[in-house]
Enzyme design. Structure first.
Site, PDB file in Angstrom:
ATOM      1  CD  GLU A  58      57.724 -11.801  28.118  1.00 50.93           C
ATOM      2  OE1 GLU A  58      58.286 -11.258  29.077  1.00 50.93           O
ATOM      3  OE2 GLU A  58      56.493 -12.072  28.113  1.00 50.93           O
ATOM      4  CB  VAL A  81      47.112  -7.154  28.979  1.00 52.02           C
ATOM      5  CG1 VAL A  81      47.690  -6.390  30.159  1.00 52.02           C
ATOM      6  CG2 VAL A  81      48.223  -7.662  28.069  1.00 52.02           C
ATOM      7  CB  ALA A  85      45.106  -3.858  42.588  1.00 52.38           C
ATOM      8  CB  THR A  86      49.813  -2.774  40.326  1.00 49.49           C
ATOM      9  OG1 THR A  86      49.935  -3.734  39.271  1.00 49.49           O
ATOM     10  CG2 THR A  86      49.730  -3.482  41.679  1.00 49.49           C
ATOM     11  CG  HIS A  88      52.175  -5.322  35.479  1.00 53.13           C
ATOM     12  ND1 HIS A  88      53.536  -5.304  35.294  1.00 53.13           N
ATOM     13  CD2 HIS A  88      51.729  -6.436  34.828  1.00 53.13           C
ATOM     14  CE1 HIS A  88      53.895  -6.349  34.573  1.00 53.13           C
ATOM     15  NE2 HIS A  88      52.816  -7.053  34.276  1.00 53.13           N
ATOM     16  CG  PHE A 113      47.355  -5.048  19.050  1.00 55.39           C
ATOM     17  CD1 PHE A 113      48.504  -5.230  19.790  1.00 55.39           C
ATOM     18  CD2 PHE A 113      46.215  -4.613  19.701  1.00 55.39           C
ATOM     19  CE1 PHE A 113      48.525  -4.987  21.158  1.00 55.39           C
ATOM     20  CE2 PHE A 113      46.220  -4.368  21.066  1.00 55.39           C
ATOM     21  CZ  PHE A 113      47.377  -4.557  21.798  1.00 55.39           C
ATOM     22  NE  ARG A 127      35.992  -6.658  24.623  1.00 55.86           N
ATOM     23  CZ  ARG A 127      34.970  -6.458  25.440  1.00 55.86           C
ATOM     24  NH1 ARG A 127      34.613  -7.394  26.300  1.00 55.86           N
ATOM     25  NH2 ARG A 127      34.284  -5.330  25.412  1.00 55.86           N
TER      26      ARG A 127
END
Length: 154
Positions: A58, A81, A85-86, A88, A113, A127
């Protein structure tokens, strides 16, 4: 030869910060790093506005809304992010980075960013203020420099 650079002072700058609520235990530390950097470089708290969004996906639409207002010298985008396992992770990280870049180019406002895209939660923690510094702080430094460079080039 003429060289253009942005000064590293946030005095007089108006900065919008967008923060993803997803992985808030990480993103709240990125936000703290950004605010710390801005204040240390002369920004007034009244000139920093924070907008929380549900997740990283978003971020671009709110970045566009904020950049379109003409009241911010820069918009900082913060999120985390973390690969699962996917696939996505790949979709989200790719679209967020592209979206942020498009907003910056379209609106001619520095849209920074500061979204972590890591393979593990440990990398994200590193981080967000531990061994690898605070990427929120780094994003704010970029916002300061780019805001001032844009003013020099106007």
């Amino acid at each position: 030869m003429k060289i253009y650079e942005g000064r590293l002072t946030a005095e007089g700058l108006k900065v919008g910060i967008i923060v993803s609520r997803f992985n808030e235990f990480i993103t709240s530390k990125l936000l703290a790093g950004s605010i710390d950097c801005l204040k240390r470089h002369g920004a007034k708290e009244d000139n920093i506005e924070v907008c929380w969004v549900p997740g990283a996906f978003e971020i671009p639409v709110i970045a566009k809304k904020m950049a379109s207002k003409g009241k911010y010298d820069a918009v900082i985008c913060l999120g985390a992010v973390i690969r699962g396992a996917t696939p996505h992770f790949d979709y989200v990280s790719s679209e967020v980075s592209k979206g942020v870049a498009h907003v910056s180019l379209d609106k001619e406002v520095p849209v920074i960013f500061g979204v972590l895209t890591t393979d593990t939660i440990e990398q994200a923690i590193e981080r967000a203020g531990t061994k690898a510094g605070n990427k929120g702080y780094d994003a704010a430094m970029s916002a300061i420099e780019m805001s001032n460079l844009m003013k020099v080039l106007d």
